[in-house]
Design a protein around this motif. Structure first.
Motif: not given
Lengths: 114, 111
Positions: B104-109
Motif C-alpha cells: 500500500g501507498t498512503r497518499l496525502q495531498v
C-alpha cells in the motif's frame, strides 16, 4: 448498482469463541473470496470458493477456519475458536469470472477478539 | 512465493503536482489490479490491467503494466485533495485469481 454486503459490521468476541461472518455476494457472481486486513497492514488472501468448494486457501486459513455457501445467496466464514491474532477487518469479495475479472469487495466486518 | 512491493509507502504531495507510485512483483503475471482504500473503508476497484503494455486512465489517475519488467505504475496528474487515500496494487495469481496485495501507498495531498 449491485454490491457485496457483509454482516455484522463489527463483532467483539472472547478468545476461544466461535464467530460466523456473513456475506452476500453480487447475485450473478460465481467466484467468492475472503481476505483480511490487520489494522494498518496490507490485505491478505484467505480463501477462494467456486462451484461449492474451496479452490485455494492460504497458510492463514488453517483448520480453525471454514467457509460455506449454505444457500444461493449467502457466503459465510466461520472461525471455530478465535485467537487474539484473529483480530482484523475481514473482507468478502466476489467476481463474475475466475481470472481477469474485477473482484468487488464488501464493506468488511471488524472483528475484535478479547 | 509471490511478493508484491510498492513504493513509496507514504507520499505527501502538494495539490497540482504529479507523481508516480510503483508496484513490483516477483513472478510472472499478466493480471494486475489497483484499488483505493479510504480510512476505515473497503477497497474500491480502480483499474484492471490484463496484458503487457496495458494502459488505463480515469480522471487524474493512469495505470500501466509492463509484464516483462514485472512492474506496474500508477501516475497521478495534478493531484487534488480528494485523491488522498491508500492505494494498493494486487497481482492476480492462480486459477481463481487470488489477489496478492502490495504493502500500500498512503497518499496525502495538501494545499
Amino acid at each position: 448498482e449491485p454490491e457485496v454486503t457483509q454482516t455484522p459490521s463489527h463483532q467483539v468476541t472472547q478468545m476461544g469463541q466461535e464467530v460466523i461472518l456473513r456475506c452476500v455476494p453480487i447475485s450473478n457472481h460465481l467466484y467468492f473470496y475472503w481476505y483480511r486486513q490487520i489494522l494498518g497492514q496490507k490485505v491478505e488472501f484467505l480463501v477462494s470458493f467456486y462451484n461449492n468448494e474451496i479452490s485455494e486457501k492460504s497458510e492463514i486459513f488453517d483448520d480453525q477456519f471454514s467457509v460455506e455457501r449454505p444457500d444461493g445467496s449467502n457466503f459465510t466464514l466461520k472461525i471455530r475458536s478465535t485467537k487474539l491474532e484473529d483480530s482484523a477487518m475481514y473482507f468478502c469479495a466476489s467476481s463474475a469470472r475466475g481470472t481477469g475479472g474485477t473482484q468487488y469487495f464488501g464493506p468488511g466486518t471488524r472483528l475484535l477478539v478479547l | 512465493e509471490l511478493k508484491v512491493e510498492q513504493n513509496p509507502l507514504f507520499l505527501s504531495m502538494q495539490e497540482g503536482k504529479n507523481y508516480t507510485i510503483y508496484c513490483n512483483y516477483s513472478t510472472t503475471s499478466d493480471r494486475l489490479y489497483w484499488y483505493r482504500q479510504d480510512p476505515g473503508k473497503s477497497l474500491e476497484s480502480l483499474f484492471v490491467l490484463l496484458s503487457n503494455g496495458a494502459v488505463k486512465q480515469e480522471g487524474r489517475l493512469m495505470a500501466s503494466l509492463d509484464t516483462k519488467a514485472r512492474l506496474s505504475t500508477l501516475h497521478i496528474t495534478a493531484a487534488v485533495h480528494d485523491l488522498s487515500a491508500t492505494y494498493f496494487c494486487a497481482v492476480g495469481n492462480g486459477e481463481t485469481d487470488k489477489l496478492i496485495f502490495g504493502t500500500g501507498t498512503r497518499l496525502q495531498v495538501f494545499p
